[in-house]
Design a protein around this motif. Structure first.
Motif, short mmCIF file in Angstrom:
data_model
loop_
_atom_site.label_atom_id
_atom_site.label_comp_id
_atom_site.label_asym_id
_atom_site.label_seq_id
_atom_site.Cartn_x
_atom_site.Cartn_y
_atom_site.Cartn_z
N THR A 36 -54.97 10.94 17.67
CA THR A 36 -55.71 9.80 17.64
C THR A 36 -55.33 8.93 16.19
O THR A 36 -55.48 7.79 16.32
CB THR A 36 -57.16 10.19 17.59
OG1 THR A 36 -57.29 10.95 18.95
CG2 THR A 36 -58.25 9.12 17.60
N PHE A 37 -55.33 10.12 15.29
CA PHE A 37 -54.94 9.18 14.11
C PHE A 37 -53.85 8.68 14.15
O PHE A 37 -53.74 7.48 13.43
CB PHE A 37 -55.01 10.48 12.97
CG PHE A 37 -54.64 10.01 11.58
CD1 PHE A 37 -55.69 9.55 10.76
CD2 PHE A 37 -53.39 10.19 11.05
CE1 PHE A 37 -55.25 9.01 9.54
CE2 PHE A 37 -53.13 9.87 9.88
CZ PHE A 37 -53.91 9.26 9.03
N SER A 56 -52.18 7.20 16.47
CA SER A 56 -52.44 5.98 17.23
C SER A 56 -53.13 5.04 16.59
O SER A 56 -53.26 3.82 17.31
CB SER A 56 -53.02 6.39 18.94
OG SER A 56 -54.40 6.87 18.64
N SER A 57 -54.03 5.38 15.60
CA SER A 57 -54.72 4.30 14.86
C SER A 57 -54.10 3.33 14.35
O SER A 57 -54.17 2.13 13.97
CB SER A 57 -55.67 4.82 14.09
OG SER A 57 -56.65 5.81 14.77
N PHE A 71 -54.00 -0.77 10.80
CA PHE A 71 -54.98 0.10 11.38
C PHE A 71 -56.00 -0.60 12.07
O PHE A 71 -56.54 -1.61 11.89
CB PHE A 71 -55.63 0.75 10.04
CG PHE A 71 -56.55 2.07 10.34
CD1 PHE A 71 -55.93 3.23 10.77
CD2 PHE A 71 -57.82 1.59 10.66
CE1 PHE A 71 -56.95 4.08 11.27
CE2 PHE A 71 -58.71 2.71 11.25
CZ PHE A 71 -58.33 3.95 11.06
N LYS A 72 -56.36 0.14 13.31
CA LYS A 72 -57.33 -0.01 14.09
C LYS A 72 -58.44 1.18 14.15
O LYS A 72 -57.91 2.24 14.35
CB LYS A 72 -56.92 -0.63 15.56
CG LYS A 72 -56.25 0.38 16.30
CD LYS A 72 -55.56 -0.32 17.69
CE LYS A 72 -54.85 0.63 18.31
NZ LYS A 72 -55.55 2.02 19.16
N ILE A 73 -59.58 0.70 14.66
CA ILE A 73 -60.59 2.01 15.10
C ILE A 73 -60.33 2.41 16.36
O ILE A 73 -60.33 1.70 17.26
CB ILE A 73 -61.88 1.43 14.72
CG1 ILE A 73 -62.16 0.92 13.41
CG2 ILE A 73 -62.72 2.63 15.08
CD1 ILE A 73 -63.50 0.05 13.34
N PRO A 74 -60.19 3.85 16.35
CA PRO A 74 -59.87 4.46 17.72
C PRO A 74 -60.83 4.25 18.63
O PRO A 74 -62.04 4.32 18.27
CB PRO A 74 -59.70 5.86 17.31
CG PRO A 74 -59.18 5.85 15.80
CD PRO A 74 -59.88 4.80 15.06
#
Length: 265
Positions: A27-28, A30-31, A60-63
């Motif tokens: 997840t980190f 893929s952010s 960076f995007k918020i998962p």
């Protein structure tokens, strides 16, 4: 037996923690995302598109909350065909190519207001309208003789009607214009007739020029004769003078009789 139960629980816990840790790690990772120099990113938060596009680079995007859609902003090229009528009601199938650029700073607004199928929803209907209205302003023979004028009119209309907030550097090219077979046959026959007429005209001009040169030459010779006649009339001795000028110095030979005397005074 009692010692095996805690051991199994530890193993299960370790597996679960490992899976959860791996999930967090993925997840980190893929952010983070990258946008190429030939792209712009369209960022959405809970499905709502952000007005300003994301430029090239690492971001960076918020998962689970934000999603990113990458839009290619390189020059677009599309080929198409359109049926149209000329002013004199000749049918034609127009093959064309259109090139244009997206306004990069407004890509997010384009996707938000129109969608990713913007070419089908916006560009193609305007092309259809521009082609039909432009062809309707010309007779078929005018289009055949000056197709670039028609192309320019179509391009000008597209530049005026396509939304400048989204599209720029619009260029339109006519690849082929396929008229009705009967009309194309008539055009070919007309071209052959014009070529034959031009050939005949060139022959006529050549004959007229030859006649003109012959006349000029004859007039020049007549003028020379007139001048010479006037000179002889005023000076009879001129005939003898010209004879001496042309004499090669040899006396004529005779089998008998006296040698003729030439008076050179």
């Amino acid at each position: 037996m009692r010692s095996e139960i805690p051991s199994n629980r530890k193993i299960i816990s370790w597996i679960l923690y490992s899976i959860f840790g791996l999930f967090l790690f993925i997840t980190f990772l893929s952010s983070f995302y990258t946008v190429k120099s030939t792209e712009r990113g369209v960022l959405s938060t809970f499905g709502k598109i952000q007005d300003k596009p994301i430029s090239d680079g690492l971001h960076f995007k918020i998962p689970f909350i934000q999603t990113i859609q990458k839009v290619n902003v390189q020059q677009k090229k599309f080929d198409g065909k359109e049926d149209s009528y000329t002013r004199d009601v000749q049918t034609s199938e127009v093959s064309y190519t259109i090139n244009y650029d997206l306004v990069r700073e407004n890509v997010s607004m384009l996707i938000k207001n129109v969608g990713t199928d913007y070419h089908t929803r916006i560009v193609e209907p305007y092309i259809r309208s521009a082609v039909k209205s432009s062809f309707g302003n010309f007779n078929a023979t005018q289009i055949v003789e000056n197709r670039d004028k028609v192309r320019f009119e179509i391009e000008r209309k597209l530049q005026a009607t396509l939304d400048k907030r989204y599209f720029t550097n619009i260029h339109f090219q006519l690849v082929n214009i396929d008229f009705d077979d009967q009309f194309e046959t008539a055009i070919k026959e007309k071209q052959v007739a014009e070529q034959n007429a031009l050939k005949a005209k060139n022959v006529t001009i050549q004959i007229e020029e030859q006649a003109k040169q012959t006349k000029i030459k004859a007039e020049a010779e007549a003028e020379a004769i007139r001048i010479k006649a006037n000179a002889l009339e005023k000076n009879p001795k001129l005939v003898e003078y010209e004879a001496v000028q042309k004499w090669d110095g040899k006396l004529p030979e005779y089998t008998g009789g006296a040698v003729p005397f030439i008076n050179i005074k």
